[in-house]
Motif scaffolding. Structure first.
Motif, PDB file in Angstrom:
ATOM      1  N   VAL A   1     -75.101 -64.003 -32.774  1.00 49.58           N
ATOM      2  CA  VAL A   1     -73.767 -64.591 -32.891  1.00 49.58           C
ATOM      3  C   VAL A   1     -72.931 -63.694 -33.796  1.00 49.58           C
ATOM      4  O   VAL A   1     -73.300 -63.438 -34.936  1.00 49.58           O
ATOM      5  CB  VAL A   1     -73.839 -66.016 -33.479  1.00 49.58           C
ATOM      6  N   LYS A   2     -71.812 -63.239 -33.282  1.00 47.36           N
ATOM      7  CA  LYS A   2     -70.921 -62.360 -34.050  1.00 47.36           C
ATOM      8  C   LYS A   2     -69.726 -63.148 -34.571  1.00 47.36           C
ATOM      9  O   LYS A   2     -69.408 -64.224 -34.087  1.00 47.36           O
ATOM     10  CB  LYS A   2     -70.439 -61.186 -33.178  1.00 47.36           C
ATOM     11  N   ASN A   3     -69.049 -62.589 -35.549  1.00 45.01           N
ATOM     12  CA  ASN A   3     -67.829 -63.165 -36.109  1.00 45.01           C
ATOM     13  C   ASN A   3     -68.047 -64.535 -36.761  1.00 45.01           C
ATOM     14  O   ASN A   3     -67.208 -65.431 -36.628  1.00 45.01           O
ATOM     15  CB  ASN A   3     -66.725 -63.263 -35.046  1.00 45.01           C
ATOM     16  N   ILE A   4     -69.173 -64.693 -37.469  1.00 44.62           N
ATOM     17  CA  ILE A   4     -69.420 -65.946 -38.180  1.00 44.62           C
ATOM     18  C   ILE A   4     -68.386 -66.078 -39.294  1.00 44.62           C
ATOM     19  O   ILE A   4     -68.176 -65.159 -40.076  1.00 44.62           O
ATOM     20  CB  ILE A   4     -70.855 -65.996 -38.740  1.00 44.62           C
ATOM     21  N   ARG A   5     -67.723 -67.229 -39.328  1.00 46.90           N
ATOM     22  CA  ARG A   5     -66.651 -67.470 -40.297  1.00 46.90           C
ATOM     23  C   ARG A   5     -67.111 -68.344 -41.461  1.00 46.90           C
ATOM     24  O   ARG A   5     -66.707 -68.141 -42.595  1.00 46.90           O
ATOM     25  CB  ARG A   5     -65.474 -68.170 -39.613  1.00 46.90           C
TER      26      ARG A   5
ATOM     27  N   LYS B   1     -74.146 -76.301 -39.733  1.00 51.39           N
ATOM     28  CA  LYS B   1     -73.159 -76.093 -38.674  1.00 51.39           C
ATOM     29  C   LYS B   1     -72.522 -74.738 -38.957  1.00 51.39           C
ATOM     30  O   LYS B   1     -71.952 -74.528 -40.036  1.00 51.39           O
ATOM     31  CB  LYS B   1     -72.130 -77.204 -38.657  1.00 51.39           C
ATOM     32  N   ILE B   2     -72.638 -73.845 -38.010  1.00 49.57           N
ATOM     33  CA  ILE B   2     -72.116 -72.477 -38.151  1.00 49.57           C
ATOM     34  C   ILE B   2     -70.877 -72.353 -37.277  1.00 49.57           C
ATOM     35  O   ILE B   2     -70.907 -72.657 -36.089  1.00 49.57           O
ATOM     36  CB  ILE B   2     -73.169 -71.442 -37.736  1.00 49.57           C
ATOM     37  N   THR B   3     -69.784 -71.893 -37.886  1.00 45.66           N
ATOM     38  CA  THR B   3     -68.523 -71.702 -37.158  1.00 45.66           C
ATOM     39  C   THR B   3     -68.295 -70.215 -36.958  1.00 45.66           C
ATOM     40  O   THR B   3     -68.431 -69.427 -37.905  1.00 45.66           O
ATOM     41  CB  THR B   3     -67.347 -72.291 -37.954  1.00 45.66           C
ATOM     42  N   PHE B   4     -67.961 -69.838 -35.724  1.00 43.76           N
ATOM     43  CA  PHE B   4     -67.686 -68.434 -35.419  1.00 43.76           C
ATOM     44  C   PHE B   4     -66.519 -68.325 -34.458  1.00 43.76           C
ATOM     45  O   PHE B   4     -66.197 -69.262 -33.732  1.00 43.76           O
ATOM     46  CB  PHE B   4     -68.930 -67.731 -34.870  1.00 43.76           C
TER      47      PHE B   4
ATOM     48  N   MET C   1     -53.770 -66.663 -31.281  1.00 45.21           N
ATOM     49  CA  MET C   1     -54.478 -67.873 -31.649  1.00 45.21           C
ATOM     50  C   MET C   1     -55.974 -67.625 -31.554  1.00 45.21           C
ATOM     51  O   MET C   1     -56.464 -67.102 -30.567  1.00 45.21           O
ATOM     52  CB  MET C   1     -54.082 -69.011 -30.716  1.00 45.21           C
ATOM     53  N   ALA C   2     -56.696 -67.983 -32.575  1.00 47.42           N
ATOM     54  CA  ALA C   2     -58.143 -67.825 -32.592  1.00 47.42           C
ATOM     55  C   ALA C   2     -58.813 -69.067 -32.015  1.00 47.42           C
ATOM     56  O   ALA C   2     -58.365 -70.191 -32.232  1.00 47.42           O
ATOM     57  CB  ALA C   2     -58.633 -67.599 -34.007  1.00 47.42           C
ATOM     58  N   VAL C   3     -59.878 -68.827 -31.267  1.00 53.06           N
ATOM     59  CA  VAL C   3     -60.689 -69.918 -30.749  1.00 53.06           C
ATOM     60  C   VAL C   3     -62.008 -69.885 -31.510  1.00 53.06           C
ATOM     61  O   VAL C   3     -62.674 -68.855 -31.579  1.00 53.06           O
ATOM     62  CB  VAL C   3     -60.945 -69.764 -29.230  1.00 53.06           C
ATOM     63  N   LEU C   4     -62.370 -71.034 -32.115  1.00 54.99           N
ATOM     64  CA  LEU C   4     -63.590 -71.125 -32.896  1.00 54.99           C
ATOM     65  C   LEU C   4     -64.586 -72.043 -32.206  1.00 54.99           C
ATOM     66  O   LEU C   4     -64.193 -72.996 -31.533  1.00 54.99           O
ATOM     67  CB  LEU C   4     -63.294 -71.651 -34.300  1.00 54.99           C
ATOM     68  N   LYS C   5     -65.853 -71.744 -32.401  1.00 52.52           N
ATOM     69  CA  LYS C   5     -66.918 -72.553 -31.831  1.00 52.52           C
ATOM     70  C   LYS C   5     -67.888 -72.918 -32.948  1.00 52.52           C
ATOM     71  O   LYS C   5     -68.082 -72.143 -33.892  1.00 52.52           O
ATOM     72  CB  LYS C   5     -67.646 -71.772 -30.737  1.00 52.52           C
ATOM     73  N   VAL C   6     -68.514 -74.090 -32.838  1.00 48.26           N
ATOM     74  CA  VAL C   6     -69.478 -74.551 -33.836  1.00 48.26           C
ATOM     75  C   VAL C   6     -70.820 -74.777 -33.156  1.00 48.26           C
ATOM     76  O   VAL C   6     -70.887 -75.405 -32.094  1.00 48.26           O
ATOM     77  CB  VAL C   6     -69.003 -75.866 -34.500  1.00 48.26           C
ATOM     78  N   ILE C   7     -71.875 -74.239 -33.774  1.00 45.35           N
ATOM     79  CA  ILE C   7     -73.233 -74.492 -33.299  1.00 45.35           C
ATOM     80  C   ILE C   7     -74.024 -75.128 -34.438  1.00 45.35           C
ATOM     81  O   ILE C   7     -73.702 -74.964 -35.612  1.00 45.35           O
ATOM     82  CB  ILE C   7     -73.939 -73.205 -32.807  1.00 45.35           C
ATOM     83  N   GLU C   8     -75.056 -75.852 -34.077  1.00 42.57           N
ATOM     84  CA  GLU C   8     -75.910 -76.493 -35.071  1.00 42.57           C
ATOM     85  C   GLU C   8     -77.244 -75.753 -35.109  1.00 42.57           C
ATOM     86  O   GLU C   8     -77.825 -75.457 -34.066  1.00 42.57           O
ATOM     87  CB  GLU C   8     -76.123 -77.956 -34.694  1.00 42.57           C
ATOM     88  N   VAL C   9     -77.707 -75.457 -36.315  1.00 45.45           N
ATOM     89  CA  VAL C   9     -78.930 -74.685 -36.506  1.00 45.45           C
ATOM     90  C   VAL C   9     -79.808 -75.394 -37.538  1.00 45.45           C
ATOM     91  O   VAL C   9     -79.302 -75.875 -38.554  1.00 45.45           O
ATOM     92  CB  VAL C   9     -78.603 -73.253 -37.003  1.00 45.45           C
ATOM     93  N   LEU C  10     -81.097 -75.431 -37.275  1.00 41.98           N
ATOM     94  CA  LEU C  10     -82.067 -75.988 -38.214  1.00 41.98           C
ATOM     95  C   LEU C  10     -82.921 -74.850 -38.744  1.00 41.98           C
ATOM     96  O   LEU C  10     -83.301 -73.953 -37.987  1.00 41.98           O
ATOM     97  CB  LEU C  10     -82.959 -77.019 -37.522  1.00 41.98           C
TER      98      LEU C  10
END
Length: 67
Positions: free
Chosen positions: A32-36, A60-63, A1-10
């Motif tokens: 940040v590695k593994n950007i999806r 919003k960047i998901t990785f 199972m993959a765990v994804l995280k979201v960050i907000e960037v301007l």
């Protein structure tokens, strides 16, 4: 199972919203590695006189989080 995280960037660019988004991804990928994926949440611009002087994006960047 993959765990994804979201960050907000301007980010901003004097050329275009697309250029601002590309700059944001280029900068974020330095640490940040593994950007999806990237989701453009908002776009805005700064106007000086009768011309746009700066294009701004809110992304919003998901990785994937690695063990």
């Amino acid at each position: 199972m993959a765990v994804l995280k979201v960050i907000e960037v301007l980010a901003s660019s004097p050329q275009s919203w697309e250029d601002a988004a590309r700059k944001a991804i280029a900068q974020a990928s330095k640490t940040v590695k593994n950007i999806r994926s990237v989701y453009v949440q908002d776009q805005s611009a700064v106007v000086q006189g009768s011309d746009i002087s700066e294009f701004r994006v809110n992304l919003k960047i998901t990785f994937e989080v690695q063990d």
